[in-house]
Design an enzyme around this catalytic site. Structure first.
Site, PDB file in Angstrom:
ATOM      1  N   HIS A 240     -16.727  59.165-101.825  1.00 40.10           N
ATOM      2  CA  HIS A 240     -17.584  60.221-101.267  1.00 40.10           C
ATOM      3  C   HIS A 240     -16.938  61.563-101.626  1.00 40.10           C
ATOM      4  O   HIS A 240     -15.880  61.902-101.088  1.00 40.10           O
ATOM      5  CB  HIS A 240     -17.679  60.088 -99.739  1.00 40.10           C
ATOM      6  N   GLU A 269     -19.542  53.420-102.804  1.00 38.11           N
ATOM      7  CA  GLU A 269     -20.402  54.259-101.965  1.00 38.11           C
ATOM      8  C   GLU A 269     -20.527  55.658-102.565  1.00 38.11           C
ATOM      9  O   GLU A 269     -20.516  56.663-101.849  1.00 38.11           O
ATOM     10  CB  GLU A 269     -19.834  54.346-100.538  1.00 38.11           C
ATOM     11  N   ASP A 271     -21.241  59.176-103.732  1.00 34.16           N
ATOM     12  CA  ASP A 271     -22.123  60.343-103.626  1.00 34.16           C
ATOM     13  C   ASP A 271     -21.279  61.584-103.880  1.00 34.16           C
ATOM     14  O   ASP A 271     -20.083  61.599-103.592  1.00 34.16           O
ATOM     15  CB  ASP A 271     -22.907  60.410-102.305  1.00 34.16           C
TER      16      ASP A 271
HETATM   17  O1  G3I Z   1     -31.118  54.098 -86.099  1.00 39.46           O
HETATM   18  C1  G3I Z   1     -30.688  55.013 -85.099  1.00 39.46           C
HETATM   19  C2  G3I Z   1     -31.856  55.786 -84.533  1.00 39.46           C
HETATM   20  O2  G3I Z   1     -32.724  54.892 -83.879  1.00 39.46           O
HETATM   21  C3  G3I Z   1     -31.333  56.852 -83.568  1.00 39.46           C
HETATM   22  O3  G3I Z   1     -32.394  57.638 -83.155  1.00 39.46           O
HETATM   23  C4  G3I Z   1     -30.300  57.716 -84.241  1.00 39.46           C
HETATM   24  C5  G3I Z   1     -29.694  58.725 -83.266  1.00 39.46           C
HETATM   25  O4  G3I Z   1     -28.431  59.144 -83.687  1.00 39.46           O
HETATM   26  O5  G3I Z   1     -29.262  56.910 -84.741  1.00 39.46           O
HETATM   27  C6  G3I Z   1     -29.690  55.960 -85.709  1.00 39.46           C
HETATM   28  O6  G3I Z   1     -28.594  55.217 -86.147  1.00 39.46           O
HETATM   29  C7  G3I Z   1     -27.708  55.877 -87.032  1.00 39.46           C
HETATM   30  C8  G3I Z   1     -27.585  55.047 -88.300  1.00 39.46           C
HETATM   31  O7  G3I Z   1     -26.666  55.627 -89.178  1.00 39.46           O
HETATM   32  C9  G3I Z   1     -28.926  54.906 -89.035  1.00 39.46           C
HETATM   33  O8  G3I Z   1     -29.337  56.142 -89.509  1.00 39.46           O
HETATM   34  C10 G3I Z   1     -26.372  56.024 -86.370  1.00 39.46           C
HETATM   35  O9  G3I Z   1     -26.457  56.919 -85.272  1.00 39.46           O
HETATM   36  C11 G3I Z   1     -25.377  56.559 -87.376  1.00 39.46           C
HETATM   37  O10 G3I Z   1     -24.081  56.511 -86.803  1.00 39.46           O
HETATM   38  C12 G3I Z   1     -25.365  55.694 -88.623  1.00 39.46           C
HETATM   39  O11 G3I Z   1     -24.524  56.307 -89.555  1.00 39.46           O
HETATM   40  C13 G3I Z   1     -24.051  55.462 -90.581  1.00 39.46           C
HETATM   41  C14 G3I Z   1     -22.554  55.545 -90.643  1.00 39.46           C
HETATM   42  O12 G3I Z   1     -22.070  54.782 -91.723  1.00 39.46           O
HETATM   43  C15 G3I Z   1     -21.919  55.037 -89.372  1.00 39.46           C
HETATM   44  O13 G3I Z   1     -20.525  54.938 -89.500  1.00 39.46           O
HETATM   45  C16 G3I Z   1     -24.659  55.919 -91.895  1.00 39.46           C
HETATM   46  O14 G3I Z   1     -26.068  55.665 -91.882  1.00 39.46           O
HETATM   47  C17 G3I Z   1     -24.033  55.171 -93.048  1.00 39.46           C
HETATM   48  O15 G3I Z   1     -24.441  55.741 -94.257  1.00 39.46           O
HETATM   49  C18 G3I Z   1     -22.523  55.281 -92.956  1.00 39.46           C
HETATM   50  O16 G3I Z   1     -21.941  54.528 -93.983  1.00 39.46           O
HETATM   51  C19 G3I Z   1     -20.524  54.598 -94.081  1.00 39.46           C
HETATM   52  C20 G3I Z   1     -20.057  53.282 -94.622  1.00 39.46           C
HETATM   53  O17 G3I Z   1     -20.498  52.225 -93.824  1.00 39.46           O
HETATM   54  C21 G3I Z   1     -18.534  53.248 -94.714  1.00 39.46           C
HETATM   55  N1  G3I Z   1     -18.042  54.367 -95.473  1.00 39.46           N
HETATM   56  C22 G3I Z   1     -18.514  55.667 -95.031  1.00 39.46           C
HETATM   57  C23 G3I Z   1     -20.026  55.714 -95.000  1.00 39.46           C
HETATM   58  C24 G3I Z   1     -20.512  57.078 -94.656  1.00 39.46           C
HETATM   59  O18 G3I Z   1     -20.128  57.442 -93.347  1.00 39.46           O
END
Ligand code: G3I
Length: 469
Positions: A240, A269, A271
């Site tokens: 990243h 991953e 970006d």
């Molecule tokens: O789906 C819910 C939704 O219903 C709700 O309204 C909203 C409110 O905050 O949250 C939504 O869930 C979120 C989810 O992504 C889907 O969008 C979570 O809060 C959020 O924490 C989650 O973030 C993810 C993150 O990992 C969590 O650690 C990211 O999408 C995802 O791209 C990210 O991926 C990580 C890899 O697994 C590991 N490496 C880093 C990378 C980027 O952080």
């Protein structure tokens, strides 16, 4: 971000394409001979080009159109994480992950599994756990999830983000880390037992710069695992990048140095925040670095359109919010079409090295030599904590090859085995006999294999004996 043309890696690019994948290439080739999609262009050098996919976007036709056309590898962005697959202890939920896996397979794409053990995105019940209960829960989670998807996963991110940022080069504190320093190798052994054909990766971020302490810490762990026969096949570099964390000038060196340990490297991953030609140039550099390293198996970008990104304000992806190809897309495609070294694809088998065990925590080792048709020895390394222990038993063949082995040991009174890997066992208390499983009974003369178990109570004083069968 201070990146100039001068700092761009000069990579010797092969001018010829690889015959082994020519069939796939020709289907998508333009009249000029260059492939026209990311997946097809990566296949020319035996690599893949993947993306993270969110299950709730599989009803978006623009999103699915790009996914189906461009990518040949898929990672579930959140749906295979621990909180998604085991929301309540021992109650598994695969619905959203299945939607992604089934879509990928139906489209002829492969799947990377992300992730089996991580300090983050643990369900509440796991966040509240420590010690032997957590260790056992981790083993059970890995076993259940990897078994459920057995045969469908190209590579698992077995352990994610276990190292600390900053200058220590050591492990990140977490409830998993507090179960004992060997939790990572236990996770890998457990995953191997559940799905022997999946590649098993360690995955992390901020490990791109060869000079960083975190990179060095991960490197030392992988080196140690390879020396001791811990089953690890690949290292994932999340990659990243943004102005605070730019593509390092030694990125290719990092990939190559890890590959030289005998593992595949994967960009898992990717970006890169930015826009226009600067962003395109950085994407080109990353792509060229992978192409220049024979064991760089492929690249996965962390989302499709900028609007799909976890950091969408940085517009870090290859398609804009409307699904149009960006300059970065063209830079990647052109770099892939320019070619690279051909990848080698190998799967490492469990425990075939003869090097000496490096102890990392409180460890006692007892070795007993016994006779048998060919003779074998067994040694025990035990990591203990207040409530329990994890034992690793090394079986070493004598002067002739083993075609099967039995290890016998007696647990101290009051101790109980709660889980094991890479061996069958006759019971869980007292004197226990362990026999090889299908894939580790054959051990060449002088070579070793390992199995392990977790227990409650005291694990000291084990005195394993080995006999050949
Ligand atoms: O789906 C819910 C939704 O219903 C709700 O309204 C909203 C409110 O905050 O949250 C939504 O869930 C979120 C989810 O992504 C889907 O969008 C979570 O809060 C959020 O924490 C989650 O973030 C993810 C993150 O990992 C969590 O650690 C990211 O999408 C995802 O791209 C990210 O991926 C990580 C890899 O697994 C590991 N490496 C880093 C990378 C980027 O952080």
């Amino acid at each position: 971000m201070k990146l100039t043309a001068k700092s761009v890696s000069r990579v010797a690019l092969a001018s010829t394409l690889v015959a082994a994948t020519a069939g796939a290439v020709l289907l998508a080739a333009s009249p000029a001979g260059a492939a026209t999609t990311l997946g097809a262009s990566a296949q020319q050098s035996g690599r893949y080009f993947g993306t993270a996919v969110a299950a709730n976007k599989l009803s978006d036709s623009t999103y699915v159109g790009i996914l189906n056309r461009e990518f040949d590898m898929v990672t579930a962005e959140n749906e295979m994480k621990i909180d998604a697959t085991e929301p309540n202890q021992n109650q598994f939920s695969f619905g959203n992950a299945d939607r992604i896996v089934n879509h990928a397979i139906s489209q002829g794409k492969r799947v990377r599994g992300h992730t089996l053990a991580w300090y983050s995105q643990q369900p509440g019940w796991m966040q509240r756990m420590e010690g032997s209960a957590l260790r056992q829960a981790m083993i059970n989670h890995i076993t259940q999830v990897a078994s459920y998807y057995k045969g469908k996963i190209y590579a698992w991110d077995v352990v994610n983000e276990a190292f600390a940022d900053g200058s220590s080069g050591g492990r990140r504190d977490s409830n998993l880390q507090r179960t004992g320093n060997d939790w990572i190798e236990v996770a890998f052994r457990t995953a191997r037992a559940a799905d022997p054909n999946a590649k098993l990766c360690y995955n992390d971020y901020n490990t791109d710069d060869w000079t960083h302490a975190k990179t060095q810490g991960v490197y030392r762990m992988v080196q140690d695992f390879k020396q001791r026969g811990v089953p690890i096949d690949c290292v994932g570099f999340q990659s990243h990048f943004n102005p605070q964390s730019p593509v390092p000038s030694n990125y290719q060196t990092t990939l190559q140095n890890f590959a030289n340990l005998g593992v595949d490297v994967q960009i898992t991953e990717l970006d890169i925040e930015g826009s226009g030609s600067a962003q395109a140039q950085n994407y080109q550099r990353v792509t060229q670095a992978c192409l220049a390293v024979a064991r760089c198996a492929g690249i996965t970008v962390w989302g499709i359109r900028d609007s799909d990104s976890w950091r969408s304000s940085g517009t870090p992806l290859l398609f804009d919010g409307s699904g149009n190809k960006k300059a970065a897309y063209t830079a990647v495609l052109d770099a892939l079409n320019a070619g690279g070294t051909t990848t080698t694809s190998t799967t490492t088998t469990t425990g075939t090295t003869t090097s000496t065990t490096t102890t990392t925590t409180t460890t006692t080792t007892t070795t007993t030599t016994t006779s048998g048709p060919g003779g074998c020895t067994a040694s025990a390394s035990v990591n203990s904590w207040a409530e329990g222990f994890v034992a690793t038993i090394r079986v070493t063949a004598g002067s002739t090859p083993l075609n099967g082995w039995t290890v016998t040991l007696t647990l101290p009174s009051g101790s109980t085995v709660t889980g094991s890997w890479n061996a069958n066992r006759s019971g869980n208390t007292g004197t226990i006999q362990w026999t090889n499983v299908s894939y580790n009974g054959n051990v060449a003369a002088g070579q070793s294999t390992e199995f392990g178990f977790q227990g409650t109570g005291v694990g000291t004083g084990l005195s394993p004996t080995c006999s050949a069968r």
